[in-house]
Design a protein around this motif. Structure first.
Motif, PDB file in Angstrom:
ATOM      1  N   TYR A  88     -19.995   8.180   1.453  1.00  0.00           N
ATOM      2  CA  TYR A  88     -19.013   8.338   2.548  1.00  0.00           C
ATOM      3  C   TYR A  88     -17.612   7.996   2.052  1.00  0.00           C
ATOM      4  O   TYR A  88     -16.639   8.706   2.344  1.00  0.00           O
ATOM      5  CB  TYR A  88     -19.406   7.436   3.717  1.00  0.00           C
ATOM      6  CG  TYR A  88     -18.417   7.469   4.855  1.00  0.00           C
ATOM      7  CD1 TYR A  88     -18.440   8.509   5.780  1.00  0.00           C
ATOM      8  CD2 TYR A  88     -17.448   6.477   4.985  1.00  0.00           C
ATOM      9  CE1 TYR A  88     -17.526   8.554   6.817  1.00  0.00           C
ATOM     10  CE2 TYR A  88     -16.516   6.510   6.016  1.00  0.00           C
ATOM     11  CZ  TYR A  88     -16.563   7.549   6.921  1.00  0.00           C
ATOM     12  OH  TYR A  88     -15.641   7.607   7.949  1.00  0.00           O
ATOM     13  N   TYR A 161     -14.841  16.588  13.850  1.00  0.00           N
ATOM     14  CA  TYR A 161     -15.715  15.567  14.439  1.00  0.00           C
ATOM     15  C   TYR A 161     -15.145  14.171  14.193  1.00  0.00           C
ATOM     16  O   TYR A 161     -15.136  13.316  15.076  1.00  0.00           O
ATOM     17  CB  TYR A 161     -17.113  15.659  13.830  1.00  0.00           C
ATOM     18  CG  TYR A 161     -17.806  16.961  14.111  1.00  0.00           C
ATOM     19  CD1 TYR A 161     -18.414  17.186  15.347  1.00  0.00           C
ATOM     20  CD2 TYR A 161     -17.862  17.964  13.158  1.00  0.00           C
ATOM     21  CE1 TYR A 161     -19.056  18.387  15.617  1.00  0.00           C
ATOM     22  CE2 TYR A 161     -18.492  19.168  13.411  1.00  0.00           C
ATOM     23  CZ  TYR A 161     -19.086  19.376  14.630  1.00  0.00           C
ATOM     24  OH  TYR A 161     -19.717  20.566  14.902  1.00  0.00           O
ATOM     25  N   GLU A 162     -14.661  13.947  12.977  1.00  0.00           N
ATOM     26  CA  GLU A 162     -14.122  12.641  12.597  1.00  0.00           C
ATOM     27  C   GLU A 162     -12.844  12.330  13.391  1.00  0.00           C
ATOM     28  O   GLU A 162     -12.661  11.218  13.894  1.00  0.00           O
ATOM     29  CB  GLU A 162     -13.842  12.653  11.092  1.00  0.00           C
ATOM     30  CG  GLU A 162     -13.438  11.332  10.513  1.00  0.00           C
ATOM     31  CD  GLU A 162     -13.254  11.441   9.003  1.00  0.00           C
ATOM     32  OE1 GLU A 162     -13.977  12.244   8.366  1.00  0.00           O
ATOM     33  OE2 GLU A 162     -12.382  10.724   8.477  1.00  0.00           O
ATOM     34  N   ALA A 165     -13.595  11.428  16.961  1.00  0.00           N
ATOM     35  CA  ALA A 165     -14.105  10.053  17.067  1.00  0.00           C
ATOM     36  C   ALA A 165     -12.972   9.043  16.936  1.00  0.00           C
ATOM     37  O   ALA A 165     -12.944   8.030  17.644  1.00  0.00           O
ATOM     38  CB  ALA A 165     -15.155   9.823  15.973  1.00  0.00           C
ATOM     39  N   ASP A 168     -11.133   8.617  20.081  1.00  0.00           N
ATOM     40  CA  ASP A 168     -11.884   7.800  21.051  1.00  0.00           C
ATOM     41  C   ASP A 168     -11.910   6.331  20.668  1.00  0.00           C
ATOM     42  O   ASP A 168     -12.586   5.531  21.329  1.00  0.00           O
ATOM     43  CB  ASP A 168     -13.319   8.323  21.167  1.00  0.00           C
ATOM     44  CG  ASP A 168     -13.369   9.667  21.887  1.00  0.00           C
ATOM     45  OD1 ASP A 168     -12.405   9.964  22.614  1.00  0.00           O
ATOM     46  OD2 ASP A 168     -14.365  10.395  21.721  1.00  0.00           O
ATOM     47  N   ALA A 170     -12.995   5.014  17.644  1.00  0.00           N
ATOM     48  CA  ALA A 170     -14.104   4.601  16.768  1.00  0.00           C
ATOM     49  C   ALA A 170     -13.550   4.026  15.461  1.00  0.00           C
ATOM     50  O   ALA A 170     -12.539   4.507  14.931  1.00  0.00           O
ATOM     51  CB  ALA A 170     -14.995   5.807  16.466  1.00  0.00           C
ATOM     52  N   ASP A 174     -18.117   2.949  12.600  1.00  0.00           N
ATOM     53  CA  ASP A 174     -18.712   3.746  13.691  1.00  0.00           C
ATOM     54  C   ASP A 174     -18.779   5.219  13.302  1.00  0.00           C
ATOM     55  O   ASP A 174     -19.768   5.903  13.579  1.00  0.00           O
ATOM     56  CB  ASP A 174     -17.884   3.590  14.962  1.00  0.00           C
ATOM     57  CG  ASP A 174     -18.057   2.217  15.582  1.00  0.00           C
ATOM     58  OD1 ASP A 174     -19.118   1.609  15.347  1.00  0.00           O
ATOM     59  OD2 ASP A 174     -17.124   1.749  16.266  1.00  0.00           O
ATOM     60  N   ILE A 175     -17.700   5.709  12.685  1.00  0.00           N
ATOM     61  CA  ILE A 175     -17.679   7.126  12.295  1.00  0.00           C
ATOM     62  C   ILE A 175     -18.778   7.422  11.278  1.00  0.00           C
ATOM     63  O   ILE A 175     -19.476   8.431  11.372  1.00  0.00           O
ATOM     64  CB  ILE A 175     -16.287   7.493  11.729  1.00  0.00           C
ATOM     65  CG1 ILE A 175     -15.236   7.386  12.823  1.00  0.00           C
ATOM     66  CG2 ILE A 175     -16.300   8.895  11.132  1.00  0.00           C
ATOM     67  CD1 ILE A 175     -13.818   7.533  12.310  1.00  0.00           C
ATOM     68  N   LEU A 177     -21.633   5.676  10.738  1.00  0.00           N
ATOM     69  CA  LEU A 177     -23.000   5.475  11.243  1.00  0.00           C
ATOM     70  C   LEU A 177     -23.352   6.405  12.411  1.00  0.00           C
ATOM     71  O   LEU A 177     -24.504   6.833  12.537  1.00  0.00           O
ATOM     72  CB  LEU A 177     -23.188   4.021  11.675  1.00  0.00           C
ATOM     73  CG  LEU A 177     -23.117   2.979  10.554  1.00  0.00           C
ATOM     74  CD1 LEU A 177     -23.284   1.573  11.122  1.00  0.00           C
ATOM     75  CD2 LEU A 177     -24.189   3.231   9.509  1.00  0.00           C
ATOM     76  N   LYS A 178     -22.355   6.707  13.279  1.00  0.00           N
ATOM     77  CA  LYS A 178     -22.664   7.437  14.509  1.00  0.00           C
ATOM     78  C   LYS A 178     -22.268   8.913  14.478  1.00  0.00           C
ATOM     79  O   LYS A 178     -22.695   9.681  15.327  1.00  0.00           O
ATOM     80  CB  LYS A 178     -21.971   6.752  15.702  1.00  0.00           C
ATOM     81  CG  LYS A 178     -22.455   5.326  15.937  1.00  0.00           C
ATOM     82  CD  LYS A 178     -21.723   4.675  17.092  1.00  0.00           C
ATOM     83  CE  LYS A 178     -22.210   3.241  17.294  1.00  0.00           C
ATOM     84  NZ  LYS A 178     -21.460   2.538  18.362  1.00  0.00           N
ATOM     85  N   VAL A 179     -21.427   9.295  13.510  1.00  0.00           N
ATOM     86  CA  VAL A 179     -20.990  10.711  13.451  1.00  0.00           C
ATOM     87  C   VAL A 179     -21.485  11.382  12.176  1.00  0.00           C
ATOM     88  O   VAL A 179     -22.232  12.371  12.223  1.00  0.00           O
ATOM     89  CB  VAL A 179     -19.445  10.800  13.539  1.00  0.00           C
ATOM     90  CG1 VAL A 179     -19.004  12.265  13.449  1.00  0.00           C
ATOM     91  CG2 VAL A 179     -18.951  10.161  14.829  1.00  0.00           C
ATOM     92  N   PRO A 182     -25.735  10.859  11.163  1.00  0.00           N
ATOM     93  CA  PRO A 182     -26.703  11.745  11.846  1.00  0.00           C
ATOM     94  C   PRO A 182     -26.575  13.200  11.433  1.00  0.00           C
ATOM     95  O   PRO A 182     -27.580  13.915  11.362  1.00  0.00           O
ATOM     96  CB  PRO A 182     -26.341  11.559  13.334  1.00  0.00           C
ATOM     97  CG  PRO A 182     -25.677  10.229  13.404  1.00  0.00           C
ATOM     98  CD  PRO A 182     -24.924  10.083  12.124  1.00  0.00           C
TER      99      PRO A 182
END
Length: 268
Positions: A88, A161-162, A165, A168, A170, A174-175, A177-179, A182
């Protein structure tokens, strides 16, 4: 065009048979007597199931199986925990020296394992990990292949997407692990399956770092089993090979869909 398709199909079937024939013979030899095996028969004249009992009685199969399972699962989980944040960072984050760090993380491709075996063994021995499963798990953790596959896959995910987030509120964690994570599931499964298989089948390093037969993994144990008799008994050895192959086959069968997608998208 149609002729090319037929030729490719024939080539694929021939290639599959090339790999499957030894596997089929091994599976059938599992049920054969020594007489049938030495006679070169494919179909047993009588179905003989004692090979399984013989190998369990004579060899430390349970201990070898457990050692292989612990080292393979432990190393695979450790590789994912370390390499997902690394991939990442080099694929989605901007910081000075990012490209140099990425290239350094790939140096493992350029150094063959036998070239570093002696210094690696000296380090492992210094930390008291000889004849310990951690001596297999810890050296496997820095994986250039895992960083490469994961980072290539993550680079292909659109920035929209990033950015959404971040709007919002994040955080970077968070970005990831959650975006991103997955959406990178096929690449994660690909890395997990490849490394589980490699570590499960690895013979060279466990042979060096494990010194007692109780701590052998299955590949080392099977070679020791084959060399333990002056007269080799092929039936029990084939039974042990079938037992050793089952976890890898099960993993491939259940993860094949993700594995194919992960490899294709990572190599684009």
């Amino acid at each position: 065009m149609r002729l090319k398709k037929y030729l490719l199909t024939i080539f694929a079937v021939a290639l599959a048979l090339l790999y499957l024939v030894p596997l089929i013979w091994m599976s059938l030899a599992y049920f054969q007597t020594e007489k049938d095996i030495l006679a070169g028969k494919w179909i047993p004249s009588q179905w003989f199931v004692e090979n399984y009992k013989i190998v369990l009685q004579r060899a430390k199969m349970r201990a070898w199986f457990t050692n292989s399972l612990i080292s393979s699962v432990g190393a695979t989980v450790g590789i994912l925990v370390i390499c997902i944040p690394a991939a990442y960072a080099v694929s989605r984050m901007e910081f000075p020296g990012r490209r140099i760090l990425y290239l350094l993380s790939l140096t493992g491709f350029m150094i063959p394992t036998p070239a570093i075996v002696i210094p690696l063994y000296l380090v492992v021995r210094k930390f008291g990990l000889v004849n310990n499963l951690l001596g297999i798990i810890i050296p496997a953790l820095p994986s250039s292949m895992a960083v490469f596959i994961l980072s290539q896959f993550m680079k292909a995910i659109p920035l929209d997407y990033e950015e959404a987030a971040r709007l919002d509120g994040a955080s970077e964690l968070d970005i990831m692990l959650k975006v991103i994570l997955p959406m990178s599931l096929p690449a994660v499964v690909t890395v997990a399956v490849l490394h589980f298989t490699w570590i499960w089948n690895d013979f060279f390093w466990p042979l060096i770092v494990m010194t007692s037969d109780k701590m052998y993994t299955l590949p080392v144990g099977l070679v020791a089993l084959a060399g333990s008799d002056v007269n080799i008994r092929y039936g029990p050895i084939m039974a042990a090979n079938v037992i050793a192959s089952l976890p890898v086959i099960v993993v491939y069968v259940f993860m094949q869909r993700y594995l194919t997608r992960g490899v294709v998208l990572s190599l684009r």
